[in-house]
Each structure stands twice: as structure tokens, then as C-alpha cells.
Design a protein around this motif. Structure first.
Motif, PDB file in Angstrom:
ATOM      1  N   ARG A   1      -2.128  11.394   5.917  1.00 27.25           N
ATOM      2  CA  ARG A   1      -1.134  10.785   5.020  1.00 27.25           C
ATOM      3  C   ARG A   1      -0.310  11.873   4.319  1.00 27.25           C
ATOM      4  O   ARG A   1       0.036  11.744   3.152  1.00 27.25           O
ATOM      5  CB  ARG A   1      -1.857   9.923   3.976  1.00 27.25           C
TER       6      ARG A   1
ATOM      7  N   GLN B   1      10.276   7.955   4.638  1.00 23.07           N
ATOM      8  CA  GLN B   1       9.704   8.185   5.965  1.00 23.07           C
ATOM      9  C   GLN B   1       8.256   7.700   6.021  1.00 23.07           C
ATOM     10  O   GLN B   1       7.837   7.057   6.999  1.00 23.07           O
ATOM     11  CB  GLN B   1       9.777   9.672   6.300  1.00 23.07           C
ATOM     12  N   LEU B   2       7.487   7.992   4.993  1.00 20.31           N
ATOM     13  CA  LEU B   2       6.100   7.553   4.937  1.00 20.31           C
ATOM     14  C   LEU B   2       6.008   6.033   4.842  1.00 20.31           C
ATOM     15  O   LEU B   2       5.148   5.413   5.466  1.00 20.31           O
ATOM     16  CB  LEU B   2       5.392   8.193   3.751  1.00 20.31           C
TER      17      LEU B   2
ATOM     18  N   ARG C   1       6.673   4.555   8.205  1.00 19.72           N
ATOM     19  CA  ARG C   1       5.530   4.804   9.079  1.00 19.72           C
ATOM     20  C   ARG C   1       4.383   3.855   8.753  1.00 19.72           C
ATOM     21  O   ARG C   1       3.726   3.309   9.653  1.00 19.72           O
ATOM     22  CB  ARG C   1       5.066   6.257   8.938  1.00 19.72           C
ATOM     23  N   GLU C   2       4.156   3.629   7.462  1.00 18.15           N
ATOM     24  CA  GLU C   2       3.090   2.724   7.046  1.00 18.15           C
ATOM     25  C   GLU C   2       3.375   1.297   7.511  1.00 18.15           C
ATOM     26  O   GLU C   2       2.464   0.577   7.943  1.00 18.15           O
ATOM     27  CB  GLU C   2       2.950   2.763   5.525  1.00 18.15           C
TER      28      GLU C   2
ATOM     29  N   HIS D   1       5.122   0.382  10.146  1.00 15.71           N
ATOM     30  CA  HIS D   1       4.886   0.327  11.594  1.00 15.71           C
ATOM     31  C   HIS D   1       3.385   0.211  11.887  1.00 15.71           C
ATOM     32  O   HIS D   1       2.973  -0.564  12.764  1.00 15.71           O
ATOM     33  CB  HIS D   1       5.464   1.570  12.276  1.00 15.71           C
ATOM     34  N   GLU D   2       2.574   0.979  11.157  1.00 16.05           N
ATOM     35  CA  GLU D   2       1.130   0.931  11.357  1.00 16.05           C
ATOM     36  C   GLU D   2       0.579  -0.449  10.987  1.00 16.05           C
ATOM     37  O   GLU D   2      -0.301  -0.991  11.675  1.00 16.05           O
ATOM     38  CB  GLU D   2       0.450   2.010  10.523  1.00 16.05           C
TER      39      GLU D   2
END
Length: 245
Positions: free
Chosen positions: A99, A124-125, A128-129, A131-132
Motif C-alpha cells: 500500500r 492513484q491509490l 487502484r483500491e 479496481h481491487e
């Protein structure tokens, strides 16, 4: 998010939450070269400086992990010179490394300036989270995820929701039973189908009511905002849940 700025002069630790960035800890840097006196042979100074840097990075990583646990942060944003950054990463836990993202800022910058500098990395994080999360919903055992909005609302009533996931743009009216607190997609409900009470009211925002119930049940709440994630979530949403059981 935990925001970490490392430098030879000083290292600073911030917590970012709901757009506000607050400095929570500061450590004066070790003057590594100044510690290497003339008594240390020249051919050993580089090795000794490297070891001192590693020891300092280990201590800073421990501080970061402690602050992260105390403030229950989910991510680490790091700004550091390459050698310090590499040494710092070497001592982070696998969970923290998974992370971690980098950004650039001046070590003397204000909290507001650091927040602005870290904004792109935070976004960005966040994407990404999302998408996960969508991936987890798609891959989950059918028994571990709700199907459709009304089933999600039913699971909320039963206390089965671990994580409530909502399309951030979704808003719709619904109904609420004052007696048993059940929520319904239907807007024309005269008698509660759960407790048979006639005390059912129309509500303007079904999602807000669901979020309030999730908070009361100590469930996690996640929003889908990224356009690509929203498109993938559309076939499942706009309200779904990962279940406790």
C-alpha cells in the motif's frame, strides 16, 4: 493515509484524512558524515555511513508502522531521497509495501503544500483500491456477496454486511419501516413485509439511509467513483455488499 517525508535534516510524518493533512510527528535527522570523525579510516567511512543510514531507516520505518497502527491508516505516501527511500522500504512490512506510493515535496513544505503535492498519488491509490474492490466482488464466492440492491438492504437489516459498496453517483428514493428499520427499494409500501407494521415512510435518499445503517453496524463503506470501475460495477451495483456470513 500516512504521509512520510524523509531527509538527512529531518523526517516528518503526516496523516491525511478527508482532505485534511496534519503533521503528527517529526524526527531530527542524523548528521551521518559528521559522525565519521578522523578516527575512522577513510576506506571504512562509506561502509559505516551506509550502516548508519540503514539503522536510521529501520527506526523511521518502525515509527511509520506505529503511527499507521495508531491512526489506522490504509496507505503510505513516501517522499525521500533514493538511498533513504530504498533503505526505508527494506524495513517496512509486506502489508505496508503493498500500500505504498511515492510523491515529491519539499521537506520544509507546509501541511497544505504537502497535501497538494500528494493529491495525485492519493488519487492513484484510490483508483487502484477501487479496481481491487471490483475485482474482489467479481471473484467472490456467490455466498459471500449480496445480489442486487434489495438483497443488500436485507443483509444490512440482518447485520451480515462486512463492506457496503456504493456507486457514488447513485441516488434514489425508497421506503423505511420505522418499526423494524427495514429499507426497501419500492416507494409505495403501506405495510412492512418484514414486521407487518403499517409504520412505513417514504424516504428521499435510500443510499444515505443504507450508509447510516452500515455505520451503525460498524461495517466498512466503500465508494466507486472512477469511470472505468463504475462501468465494471454497473452490472453488479449500484449497491452491493461483501458479507460477514
Amino acid at each position: 493515509m500516512l504521509v512520510v517525508l524523509l531527509s538527512r535534516e529531518q523526517s516528518r510524518f503526516f496523516v491525511s484524512h478527508l482532505g485534511a493533512v496534519e503533521e503528527v510527528y517529526r524526527v531530527k535527522g542524523q548528521r551521518i558524515r559528521g559522525m565519521l570523525t578522523d578516527r575512522v579510516p577513510r576506506d571504512r567511512r562509506d561502509a559505516l555511513a551506509s550502516q548508519i543510514l540503514k539503522d536510521e531507516a529501520k527506526a523511521l520505518a518502525s515509527i511509520a508502522e506505529t503511527i499507521g497502527r495508531e491512526f489506522e491508516t490504509s496507505y503510505v505516501l513516501l517522499c525521500a531521497p533514493p538511498d533513504m527511500g530504498a533503505a526505508f522500504r527494506d524495513h517496512l512490512s509486506k502489508a505496508a509495501l503493498a500500500r505504498l506510493a511515492s510523491f515529491e515535496a519539499g521537506v520544509h513544505a507546509s501541511a497544505a503544500e504537502i497535501g497538494a503535492a500528494a493529491a495525485a498519488a492519493q488519487e492513484q491509490l484510490r483508483v487502484r483500491e477501487e479496481h481491487e474492490l471490483v475485482g474482489r466482488l467479481l471473484e467472490a464466492d456467490p455466498a459471500a456477496v449480496s445480489t442486487g440492491t434489495q438483497e443488500t438492504l436485507d443483509c444490512l437489516r440482518e447485520g451480515r454486511v462486512l463492506t457496503l459498496v456504493a456507486d457514488d453517483s447513485y441516488a434514489t428514493p425508497g421506503s423505511h419501516c420505522r418499526q423494524c428499520q427495514s429499507l426497501f427499494e419500492a416507494t409505495q409500501v403501506s405495510t412492512c413485509p418484514i414486521c407487518r407494521a403499517a409504520d412505513v415512510e417514504a424516504i428521499d435518499d435510500l443510499v444515505e439511509a443504507a450508509l447510516e445503517q452500515a455505520i451503525d453496524a460498524k461495517a466498512h463503506i466503500e465508494f466507486i467513483r472512477d469511470p472505468a470501475c463504475r462501468s465494471a460495477f454497473a452490472g453488479m451495483g449500484p449497491l452491493r455488499a461483501l458479507l460477514r456470513y
